[in-house]
Design an enzyme around this catalytic site. Structure first.
Site, short mmCIF file in Angstrom:
data_model
loop_
_atom_site.label_atom_id
_atom_site.label_comp_id
_atom_site.label_asym_id
_atom_site.label_seq_id
_atom_site.Cartn_x
_atom_site.Cartn_y
_atom_site.Cartn_z
N ASN A 11 35.60 -8.81 8.68
CA ASN A 11 36.84 -9.25 10.27
C ASN A 11 36.71 -10.57 10.54
OD1 ASN A 11 37.50 -6.64 10.56
ND2 ASN A 11 36.37 -6.19 11.90
N LYS B 51 49.94 -13.42 10.06
CA LYS B 51 51.45 -13.58 10.61
C LYS B 51 50.75 -13.87 12.33
CE LYS B 51 53.13 -10.07 8.86
NZ LYS B 51 52.33 -10.27 7.51
N GLY C 131 51.01 -16.09 15.91
CA GLY C 131 51.56 -14.98 17.11
C GLY C 131 50.33 -15.13 18.23
N CYS D 177 37.89 -5.37 17.72
CA CYS D 177 36.93 -5.76 16.86
C CYS D 177 37.24 -6.95 16.13
CB CYS D 177 37.65 -4.60 15.32
SG CYS D 177 37.05 -2.50 15.92
#
Ligand SMILES: NC(=O)c1ccc[n+]([C@@H]2O[C@H](COP(=O)([O-])OP(=O)(O)OC[C@H]3O[C@@H](n4cnc5c(N)ncnc54)[C@H](O)[C@@H]3O)[C@@H](O)[C@H]2O)c1
Length: 441
Positions: free
Chosen positions: A206, A249, A251, A258
């Protein structure tokens, strides 16, 4: 196998429904009585594509049932899956209160040998601590397995069934064989390891995904300053197979329950053990700056936000979920309101009543209604339906056609062709034009 899943959230409910679909006898228990009442009435507490059908089917086949009674749910089960939340505490460590409350109840309520599978994301060392605790002062055996979950909200059912890998941390060869059999329906690499490694794999994965997002957002900000189309840059960088397209991506950054929580958790664990973890602190800082950056761009182009009407398209922290936990929309809307702006929102799934009480917005039934007469629109969730918008119609209905695409959902060319102003750095000579459109209102 008779399985008890504790926690009827994104991870628990999906795990329970799929294990039931594999014809195990599953009971899913949650202490939130309202949630259980809703589930018993056939109403899912979360939005997750494909889940409703799976739950309905397996309840009908009597492989799946729900209860709020922990002792009853645990009776006679051969395996318990722990899938309760581990939200961040003030100090950055996950709050394990619910987790330990659940684990402690096993010693009181289970009288037979049982496997305890930890699916909640927990700090490294927790599996061992759980095993020590549960096996103290009992005559039977609690076999602890660390099986962190990697599903993503919005595609949770698919991800559970088609993971990139399965990770199972356990210490006994016998239990390992049982786990191989349990997860036999999954066609993916299966990593069998020890508890500590399994727990670390979840945190390491993560925090790497978070790092990738903050990396590409830093490149996006550089593109804005020095030139370069970030959409082309990200696509081409991602074509390098050593890097990959996923999570590249640009943005408004990540939200949800999480990535930030687990990156914070890793930082906290590093600090306890005196390991230098500055890199992950920067990842989080870059992420939250993206939210500030959007409001700054808006203020730059509109002059100031007092009395300005702003449409927000998308509230969910990502597409295909109804989850608002740590959603960029919440921070950005709160900031716009604080600066005197008036906000109209549209989201295909999230009801604006789920926003925190202090946030007062008006709600529209569709994107066109949300944008009618506003001074700017900001896209904050990459809902696919937005791609079909008639951008010219949207542009014409606005008071000032300022478009901030917080998800880089649209091609820049398409937005410019529709007649939008795109606030980008360095500040444009067009901003006085925009501001005069607003004052002429
Ligand atoms: N959401 C995700 O995408 C995701 C993905 C992978 C891993 N995880 C991890 O899985 C865990 C669960 O996440 P989630 O998003 O499903 O959480 P969630 O908040 O959606 O669900 C947790 C559920 O546990 C229940 N619960 C809490 N304490 C309980 C208790 N004492 N007894 C019975 N039920 C109790 C809550 O009522 C809630 O319904 C977390 O550790 C999370 O980090 C989440």
């Amino acid at each position: 196998m008779k399985i008890c899943v504790v926690g009827a959230g994104y991870v628990g409910l999906v795990s329970a429904a799929i294990l039931a679909d594999w014809q195990h006898n599953v009971v899913c228990v949650d202490h939130n009585e309202q949630k259980i009442e809703d589930l018993l009435a056939g109403k899912l507490p979360i939005f997750e594509p494909g889940l409703q059908e799976l739950v309905e089917l397996n309840r009908r086949r009597q492989y799946l049932r729900f209860t709020a009674e922990m002792a009853e749910a645990l009776r006679g089960c051969e395996m318990i899956i722990v899938a309760v939340g581990t939200p961040p505490a003030e100090n950055g460590h996950p709050n394990l209160e619910d987790f330990w409350a659940v684990v402690k109840s096993f010693r009181e309520n289970v009288g037979n040998n049982v496997i305890v599978m930890i699916k909640s994301t927990v700090p490294v060392g927790t599996g061992e601590a759980v095993s020590l605790y549960l096996n103290e002062k009992v005559s039977h055996t609690f076999s602890v397995v660390s099986a962190p979950e990697f599903l993503r909200q919005g595609t949770a059912v698919h991800d559970f069934l088609h993971p990139d890998r399965l990770v199972v941390g356990c210490m006994s060869p016998e239990i390992r064989e049982q786990m191989k059999e349990l997860f036999q329906p999954l066609d993916c690499p299966k990593v069998f390891t020890d508890w500590h490694s399994a727990e670390m794999i979840k945190y390491a994965s993560n925090s790497f995904l978070a790092l990738k997002i903050s990396y590409i957002n830093t490149i996006a900000n550089l593109c804005e300053a020095v030139g370069g189309n970030i959409q082309d840059v990200a696509a081409a960088v991602g074509l390098d197979h050593r890097i990959g397209q996923a999570y590249l991506k640009p943005g408004v950054g990540f939200g949800g329950s999480c990535l930030a929580k687990d990156t914070q958790g890793l930082i906290a664990q590093g600090e306890v053990h005196g390991v230098n973890v500055w890199m992950f602190k920067d990842v989080l800082e870059v992420n939250y700056e993206q939210r500030v950056h959007i409001v700054q761009r808006l203020t730059e182009v509109l002059g100031n936000l007092k009395g300005r009407k702003i449409a927000i398209l998308g509230l969910a922290f990502k597409a295909n979920t109804d989850d608002l936990r740590d959603a960029p929309s919440v921070t950005i809307i709160a900031q716009i309101i604080k600066l005197g702006g008036l906000v109209k929102v549209y989201d295909p799934v999230v009801d604006s009543s789920s926003l925190p009480n202090i946030i007062s917005v008006s709600t529209a039934d569709n994107p066109y209604a949300a944008c009618q007469g506003v001074d700017a629109v900001i896209v904050l969730t990459e809902w696919e339906e937005f791609l079909d918008l008639d951008l010219k119609r949207l542009q014409k209905s606005m008071n000032a056609p300022v478009f901030i695409d917080g998800r880089y959902l649209f091609e820049r060319k398409r937005l410019l062709e529709a007649g939008f102003f795109l606030p980008e750095r360095p500040s444009s000579s067009e901003w006085p034009v925009v501001q005069s459109m607003i004052s002429a209102r």
